[in-house]
Write a protein that holds these residues in place. Structure first.
Motif, short mmCIF file in Angstrom:
data_model
loop_
_atom_site.label_atom_id
_atom_site.label_comp_id
_atom_site.label_asym_id
_atom_site.label_seq_id
_atom_site.Cartn_x
_atom_site.Cartn_y
_atom_site.Cartn_z
N ALA A 7 8.64 -1.84 0.27
CA ALA A 7 10.08 -2.10 0.37
C ALA A 7 10.34 -3.31 1.26
O ALA A 7 11.15 -4.18 0.93
CB ALA A 7 10.80 -0.87 0.91
N LEU A 8 9.63 -3.38 2.38
CA LEU A 8 9.79 -4.52 3.29
C LEU A 8 9.30 -5.81 2.64
O LEU A 8 9.94 -6.86 2.76
CB LEU A 8 9.03 -4.27 4.59
CG LEU A 8 9.20 -5.32 5.68
CD1 LEU A 8 10.66 -5.50 6.04
CD2 LEU A 8 8.39 -4.93 6.90
N PHE A 9 8.19 -5.74 1.91
CA PHE A 9 7.65 -6.91 1.21
C PHE A 9 8.69 -7.47 0.24
O PHE A 9 9.00 -8.66 0.26
CB PHE A 9 6.37 -6.51 0.45
CG PHE A 9 5.83 -7.57 -0.46
CD1 PHE A 9 5.05 -8.61 0.04
CD2 PHE A 9 6.09 -7.55 -1.82
CE1 PHE A 9 4.55 -9.58 -0.80
CE2 PHE A 9 5.59 -8.52 -2.67
CZ PHE A 9 4.82 -9.54 -2.16
N TRP A 10 9.26 -6.60 -0.61
CA TRP A 10 10.22 -7.07 -1.59
C TRP A 10 11.53 -7.50 -0.95
O TRP A 10 12.20 -8.43 -1.41
CB TRP A 10 10.44 -6.04 -2.69
CG TRP A 10 9.27 -6.02 -3.60
CD1 TRP A 10 8.33 -5.05 -3.74
CD2 TRP A 10 8.86 -7.08 -4.48
NE1 TRP A 10 7.37 -5.44 -4.64
CE2 TRP A 10 7.68 -6.68 -5.12
CE3 TRP A 10 9.39 -8.34 -4.80
CZ2 TRP A 10 7.01 -7.47 -6.05
CZ3 TRP A 10 8.73 -9.13 -5.73
CH2 TRP A 10 7.55 -8.69 -6.33
N ASP A 11 11.91 -6.84 0.14
CA ASP A 11 13.10 -7.25 0.88
C ASP A 11 12.95 -8.69 1.36
O ASP A 11 13.87 -9.50 1.23
CB ASP A 11 13.32 -6.29 2.06
CG ASP A 11 14.53 -6.67 2.88
OD1 ASP A 11 15.65 -6.64 2.34
OD2 ASP A 11 14.35 -7.02 4.06
N ALA A 59 0.81 -1.22 0.00
CA ALA A 59 0.00 0.00 0.00
C ALA A 59 0.84 1.28 0.00
O ALA A 59 0.36 2.32 -0.39
CB ALA A 59 -0.94 0.00 1.21
N GLY A 60 2.05 1.23 0.45
CA GLY A 60 2.91 2.41 0.49
C GLY A 60 4.34 2.00 0.22
O GLY A 60 4.66 0.83 0.06
N TRP A 61 5.23 3.00 0.21
CA TRP A 61 6.63 2.72 -0.10
C TRP A 61 7.28 1.86 0.97
O TRP A 61 8.02 0.92 0.66
CB TRP A 61 7.40 4.02 -0.27
CG TRP A 61 7.06 4.72 -1.54
CD1 TRP A 61 6.30 5.84 -1.67
CD2 TRP A 61 7.42 4.33 -2.86
NE1 TRP A 61 6.17 6.17 -2.99
CE2 TRP A 61 6.85 5.26 -3.76
CE3 TRP A 61 8.16 3.28 -3.39
CZ2 TRP A 61 7.01 5.17 -5.12
CZ3 TRP A 61 8.32 3.20 -4.76
CH2 TRP A 61 7.75 4.13 -5.61
N ALA A 62 7.02 2.16 2.24
CA ALA A 62 7.69 1.42 3.33
C ALA A 62 7.26 -0.05 3.36
O ALA A 62 8.11 -0.95 3.37
CB ALA A 62 7.44 2.10 4.67
#
Length: 104
Positions: A49-53, A43-46
């Motif tokens: 980013a954590l999802f793809w990390d 839903a947002g950048w943070a």
């Protein structure tokens, strides 16, 4: 059981219970929807980013597990791969380290 191996087991249990508790809480509030959960993660950048990390980490961990299990001739460690993708890296990594630290 060595203290380090016991610590890996405790981390694997914590890495199972804590994330699943949060996901089940989310399901209770929002309904059981995997597509909704994934949308919330992105839903947002943070959170994206954590999802793809975590996705990239899960893939790297799985490749290492397969390579290491093949080299050691140890198939039991492969159980950490479904744990990684069904629960998370927080479960899969300490579970693999727990299994790898046992006498073969």
């Amino acid at each position: 059981m060595s203290p380090l191996r016991l610590l890996f087991l405790v981390l694997a249990i914590w890495g199972t219970l804590h994330p699943l508790g949060l996901i089940f809480t989310w399901f209770a509030e929002n309904g059981v929807s995997l597509t909704g959960l994934i949308a919330a993660w992105r839903a947002g950048w943070a959170p994206a980013a954590l999802f793809w990390d975590l996705v990239i980490s899960a893939i790297a961990l799985s490749l290492w597990i397969v390579t290491d299990c093949r080299a050691r001739g140890d198939r039991l460690g492969l159980l950490a791969i479904p744990a990684t993708f069904c629960i998370g890296v927080s479960c899969g990594l300490p579970l693999y380290l727990f299994l790898r630290a046992r006498p073969v």
